[in-house]
Design a protein around this motif. Structure first.
Motif, PDB file in Angstrom:
ATOM      1  N   ARG A  29      41.372  50.881  27.101  1.00  0.00           N
ATOM      2  CA  ARG A  29      40.720  52.082  27.626  1.00  0.00           C
ATOM      3  C   ARG A  29      40.254  51.831  29.050  1.00  0.00           C
ATOM      4  NH1 ARG A  29      35.482  50.835  27.952  1.00  0.00           N
ATOM      5  NH2 ARG A  29      34.528  49.449  26.424  1.00  0.00           N
ATOM      6  N   GLU A  30      39.880  52.905  29.720  1.00  0.00           N
ATOM      7  CA  GLU A  30      39.320  52.763  31.056  1.00  0.00           C
ATOM      8  C   GLU A  30      37.912  52.174  30.952  1.00  0.00           C
ATOM      9  OE1 GLU A  30      41.488  56.682  32.854  1.00  0.00           O
ATOM     10  OE2 GLU A  30      39.755  55.899  33.937  1.00  0.00           O
ATOM     11  N   ALA A  31      37.586  51.330  31.892  1.00  0.00           N
ATOM     12  CA  ALA A  31      36.271  50.690  31.916  1.00  0.00           C
ATOM     13  C   ALA A  31      35.208  51.669  32.407  1.00  0.00           C
ATOM     14  CB  ALA A  31      36.297  49.472  32.831  1.00  0.00           C
ATOM     15  N   ASN A  32      33.969  51.381  32.028  1.00  0.00           N
ATOM     16  CA  ASN A  32      32.829  52.135  32.555  1.00  0.00           C
ATOM     17  C   ASN A  32      31.689  51.153  32.827  1.00  0.00           C
ATOM     18  OD1 ASN A  32      31.193  51.900  30.058  1.00  0.00           O
ATOM     19  ND2 ASN A  32      32.830  53.181  29.218  1.00  0.00           N
ATOM     20  N   ILE A  70      28.714  48.230  40.182  1.00  0.00           N
ATOM     21  CA  ILE A  70      29.157  48.892  41.408  1.00  0.00           C
ATOM     22  C   ILE A  70      30.665  48.720  41.582  1.00  0.00           C
ATOM     23  CG2 ILE A  70      29.004  48.829  43.940  1.00  0.00           C
ATOM     24  CD1 ILE A  70      25.994  48.038  43.494  1.00  0.00           C
ATOM     25  N   TRP A  71      31.159  47.509  41.332  1.00  0.00           N
ATOM     26  CA  TRP A  71      32.596  47.229  41.455  1.00  0.00           C
ATOM     27  C   TRP A  71      33.400  48.093  40.487  1.00  0.00           C
ATOM     28  CZ3 TRP A  71      36.271  44.969  38.146  1.00  0.00           C
ATOM     29  CH2 TRP A  71      37.483  44.638  38.753  1.00  0.00           C
ATOM     30  N   ILE A  72      32.925  48.242  39.269  1.00  0.00           N
ATOM     31  CA  ILE A  72      33.616  49.079  38.275  1.00  0.00           C
ATOM     32  C   ILE A  72      33.740  50.510  38.790  1.00  0.00           C
ATOM     33  CG2 ILE A  72      33.377  50.147  35.983  1.00  0.00           C
ATOM     34  CD1 ILE A  72      32.205  47.408  35.045  1.00  0.00           C
ATOM     35  N   GLU A  73      32.663  51.055  39.334  1.00  0.00           N
ATOM     36  CA  GLU A  73      32.699  52.425  39.858  1.00  0.00           C
ATOM     37  C   GLU A  73      33.654  52.537  41.044  1.00  0.00           C
ATOM     38  OE1 GLU A  73      31.330  55.211  38.452  1.00  0.00           O
ATOM     39  OE2 GLU A  73      30.987  53.778  36.835  1.00  0.00           O
ATOM     40  N   LYS A  74      33.684  51.531  41.912  1.00  0.00           N
ATOM     41  CA  LYS A  74      34.602  51.553  43.058  1.00  0.00           C
ATOM     42  C   LYS A  74      36.056  51.521  42.595  1.00  0.00           C
ATOM     43  CE  LYS A  74      32.070  49.823  46.972  1.00  0.00           C
ATOM     44  NZ  LYS A  74      31.965  48.824  48.017  1.00  0.00           N
ATOM     45  N   GLY A  92      40.445  41.296  27.947  1.00  0.00           N
ATOM     46  CA  GLY A  92      41.428  41.397  29.019  1.00  0.00           C
ATOM     47  C   GLY A  92      41.142  42.593  29.896  1.00  0.00           C
ATOM     48  N   SER A  93      41.721  42.575  31.089  1.00  0.00           N
ATOM     49  CA  SER A  93      41.541  43.701  32.003  1.00  0.00           C
ATOM     50  C   SER A  93      42.733  43.810  32.937  1.00  0.00           C
ATOM     51  CB  SER A  93      40.248  43.549  32.814  1.00  0.00           C
ATOM     52  OG  SER A  93      40.322  42.435  33.681  1.00  0.00           O
ATOM     53  N   LEU A  94      42.879  44.990  33.487  1.00  0.00           N
ATOM     54  CA  LEU A  94      43.894  45.266  34.506  1.00  0.00           C
ATOM     55  C   LEU A  94      43.258  46.203  35.504  1.00  0.00           C
ATOM     56  CD1 LEU A  94      47.604  46.209  34.086  1.00  0.00           C
ATOM     57  CD2 LEU A  94      46.110  47.561  35.544  1.00  0.00           C
ATOM     58  N   ASN A  95      43.315  45.845  36.780  1.00  0.00           N
ATOM     59  CA  ASN A  95      42.806  46.756  37.786  1.00  0.00           C
ATOM     60  C   ASN A  95      43.880  47.011  38.840  1.00  0.00           C
ATOM     61  OD1 ASN A  95      42.110  43.982  38.745  1.00  0.00           O
ATOM     62  ND2 ASN A  95      41.473  45.109  40.556  1.00  0.00           N
ATOM     63  N   LEU A  96      44.027  48.275  39.202  1.00  0.00           N
ATOM     64  CA  LEU A  96      44.941  48.682  40.258  1.00  0.00           C
ATOM     65  C   LEU A  96      44.119  49.364  41.330  1.00  0.00           C
ATOM     66  CD1 LEU A  96      48.380  50.110  40.383  1.00  0.00           C
ATOM     67  CD2 LEU A  96      46.569  51.605  41.211  1.00  0.00           C
ATOM     68  N   SER A  97      44.311  48.912  42.560  1.00  0.00           N
ATOM     69  CA  SER A  97      43.654  49.532  43.708  1.00  0.00           C
ATOM     70  C   SER A  97      44.718  50.067  44.639  1.00  0.00           C
ATOM     71  CB  SER A  97      42.791  48.515  44.463  1.00  0.00           C
ATOM     72  OG  SER A  97      41.717  48.083  43.672  1.00  0.00           O
TER      73      SER A  97
END
Length: 193
Positions: A29-32, A70-74, A92-97
């Motif tokens: 799911r998406e993080a919050n 703050i990083w999660i919101e960004k 686990g996590s995956l982040n795309l910027s």
């Protein structure tokens, strides 16, 4: 739309078969912001135990739970941050910027981290699948890319299975603890319109 429907749309359940025969439910799911403590712990553990990442835990820019929030919101503003949750903790996590410049805004760069005890169980594949589902809805994204250490053959195999291709190699980019060096491979996936 009611709360249950929203929750069902934001979570994707997957059964992952662990090597010792147990089945564990993994939720992607998406993080919050409420994930900050568990995500911070996950990232710290991965950095401390993975030979495939270019930095150590003490080199993280995020040092506190408040900074993690703050990083999660960004991440939500710049792209997407997905988490894999098992037994109430992030594993686990995956982040795309997305790129911030107008001429490269059509490009997103991502990374995946999975706790060592949960690796090779399909979690990275599930995170990738969710990323590609999200990306398919973003008509202005034309390419996603990543960097991977050349010795991380499992990850390279995963990315190639999704259609990523090697686009470049930086020789001896990573200094290993044993005094050897490793190449960094740039891989990209050009998205269909």
């Amino acid at each position: 739309m009611n709360t249950n429907t929203k929750k069902q749309q934001s979570e994707r359940d997957s059964a992952v078969f662990l090597k010792w025969g147990n089945i564990i439910k993994i939720v992607i799911r998406e993080a919050n912001k409420t994930d900050a403590v568990s995500l911070f712990a996950c990232i710290q553990e991965v950095l401390a135990n993975s030979p495939y990442l270019p930095r150590f835990p003490d080199e993280l820019q995020v040092k506190t739970i408040e900074q993690e929030e703050i990083w999660i919101e960004k991440q939500k503003e710049m792209g997407i941050l997905l988490v894999a949750v098992a037994d109430g903790k992030i594993v686990g996590s995956l982040n795309l910027s997305r790129e911030k410049w107008k001429r490269t805004r059509h490009v997103g760069e991502f990374g995946i981290s999975v706790l060592p005890s949960y690796q090779n169980k399909g979690i990275g594949r599930k995170l990738m699948g969710e990323l590609l589902t999200w990306v398919s809805k973003k008509t202005d994204l034309r390419k996603i890319r990543l960097r991977v250490m050349a010795q991380n053959v499992g990850a390279i195999h995963l990315y190639k299975s999704f259609g990523f291709q090697e686009e470049g190699r930086l020789k001896e980019e990573i200094s290993n603890m044993d005094g050897t060096y490793d190449d960094t491979i740039w891989m990209g996936l050009h998205l269909q319109l």
